[in-house]
Design a protein around this motif. Structure first.
Motif, PDB file in Angstrom:
ATOM      1  N   GLY A  27      -2.282  -0.604  -5.039  1.00 22.59           N
ATOM      2  CA  GLY A  27      -2.513  -1.849  -5.591  1.00 22.59           C
ATOM      3  C   GLY A  27      -1.745  -1.854  -6.552  1.00 22.59           C
ATOM      4  N   ASN A  28      -2.047  -2.788  -7.953  1.00 18.79           N
ATOM      5  CA  ASN A  28      -1.035  -3.366  -9.228  1.00 18.79           C
ATOM      6  C   ASN A  28      -0.465  -2.076  -9.773  1.00 18.79           C
ATOM      7  OD1 ASN A  28      -1.350  -5.741  -8.975  1.00 18.79           O
ATOM      8  ND2 ASN A  28      -2.686  -6.344 -10.147  1.00 18.79           N
ATOM      9  N   ARG A  31       2.474  -1.237  -6.963  1.00 16.36           N
ATOM     10  CA  ARG A  31       3.838  -1.558  -7.235  1.00 16.36           C
ATOM     11  C   ARG A  31       4.262  -2.278  -8.383  1.00 16.36           C
ATOM     12  NH1 ARG A  31      -0.907  -5.028  -3.565  1.00 16.36           N
ATOM     13  NH2 ARG A  31      -1.822  -5.736  -5.882  1.00 16.36           N
ATOM     14  N   GLU A  77       2.079  -9.516  -5.477  1.00 13.17           N
ATOM     15  CA  GLU A  77       1.992  -9.113  -4.692  1.00 13.17           C
ATOM     16  C   GLU A  77       3.499  -9.125  -3.451  1.00 13.17           C
ATOM     17  OE1 GLU A  77      -1.366  -8.953  -2.241  1.00 13.17           O
ATOM     18  OE2 GLU A  77      -2.654  -8.333  -4.213  1.00 13.17           O
ATOM     19  N   ALA A 120       6.289  -0.728  -1.679  1.00 17.93           N
ATOM     20  CA  ALA A 120       5.576  -1.519  -2.033  1.00 17.93           C
ATOM     21  C   ALA A 120       5.074  -2.122  -0.711  1.00 17.93           C
ATOM     22  CB  ALA A 120       5.736  -3.032  -3.139  1.00 17.93           C
ATOM     23  N   ASP A 125      -2.464  -1.846   0.582  1.00 20.67           N
ATOM     24  CA  ASP A 125      -3.243  -1.437  -0.441  1.00 20.67           C
ATOM     25  C   ASP A 125      -4.750  -1.162   0.440  1.00 20.67           C
ATOM     26  OD1 ASP A 125      -2.442  -3.460  -2.845  1.00 20.67           O
ATOM     27  OD2 ASP A 125      -2.825  -5.022  -2.527  1.00 20.67           O
TER      28      ASP A 125
END
Length: 277
Positions: A27-28, A31, A77, A120, A125
């Motif tokens: 997820g974040n 990233r 994203e 990424a 995810d």
């Protein structure tokens, strides 16, 4: 134990924990790591190649682009990252052709920008993205470690003596074989099956990893520097630690994009490409 060795071990442990934790949670968090990697790589690239000294404005252009890519990865994203990177690369090339920049500018934009984008995209995810990232870690780490030990044990002809005198063909072959074994073992444990496709992919990524290592060695030799920076105590810079990893990610991401386009599956995840889903 010397103070330098202690710093090297401590920083190595901290770095490994942060990267593996971010990889696990995805997820974040991941990233953010990908975005930070892109920013730090551009910092080291622009410093080594002296982009700011040559032309402050064109280097500032590079920073703006990588900053936008990093922000897009974290906040959106990476939806616009590929078009932004493509447009920026074309613009940088035009600046070179107009005599306002040198080729290290588009090179730095592509190298650092694609580092963040490919990392990424591979992790994504979902659980498959986690497995894909661990697969690439297995390939790169096995290549690095076994290439070193096999090369020292067997020696033999040099791989690229003008670029990196310590590397040998025996080490390169040993690293690639060990990468195939390590990634195959991971695939069998996770999916209980292994295809020739995945073995071939592991081979290609191992070769890409070693090319990445040689590429960074070439840049450092070209500009007469020992390390890409001193950001990581005892280890040098970020590029020194991820040179093979980012090239393996480049290969995985770009091959996946090409294959998905040919197969008519534009939304195919990188993990599906790696494992032949």
């Amino acid at each position: 134990m010397s103070g330098e060795l202690k710093r090297r071990i401590l920083s190595g442990i901290v770095l490994a924990v942060v990267i593996l934790a971010a990889t696990y949670y995805g997820g974040n968090w991941f990233r953010l790591v990908a975005a930070l990697t892109a920013l730090l790589i551009y910092y080291e690239w622009s410093t080594m190649t002296r982009l700011a000294e040559r032309n402050f404005r064109t280097n500032a252009f590079g920073w703006v682009i990588i900053g936008l890519l990093a922000a897009d990865l974290v906040l959106n994203e990476g939806v616009f990252s590929v078009p932004v990177l493509g447009g920026a690369t074309i613009t940088a090339i035009l600046l070179v052709l107009l005599g306002r920049a040198n080729w290290w500018l588009p090179g730095g934009i592509v190298y650092s920008g694609l580092s963040g984008i490919s990392l990424a995209a591979i992790r994504a995810d979902d659980q498959a993205g986690l497995m894909a990232m661990l697969f690439i870690f297995a390939v790169v780490w096995a290549t690095d470690i076994l290439a070193y030990f096999v090369g020292r044990a067997l020696k033999g002809p040099k791989l690229a003596p003008r670029i990196s005198p310590g590397k040998t063909w025996s080490g390169a072959v040993g690293g690639t074989v060990s990468a195939i074994i390590a990634s195959s073992a991971l695939t069998l444990v996770v999916f209980s099956r292994l295809s020739l496709w995945t073995i071939v992919i592991a081979f290609l990524l191992s070769v890409a990893s070693q090319i990445g290592d040689l590429f960074e060695s070439f840049i450092k030799r070209r500009f007469g520097v020992k390390d890409s920076s001193h950001l990581i105590p005892g280890h040098g810079g970020v590029m020194d630690r991820v040179d093979g990893l980012v090239f393996a990610c480049f290969a995985a991401f770009l091959l996946s994009v090409a294959y998905s386009a040919l197969a008519g599956r534009p939304e195919m995840p990188v993990a599906a490409f790696l494992f032949g889903f």
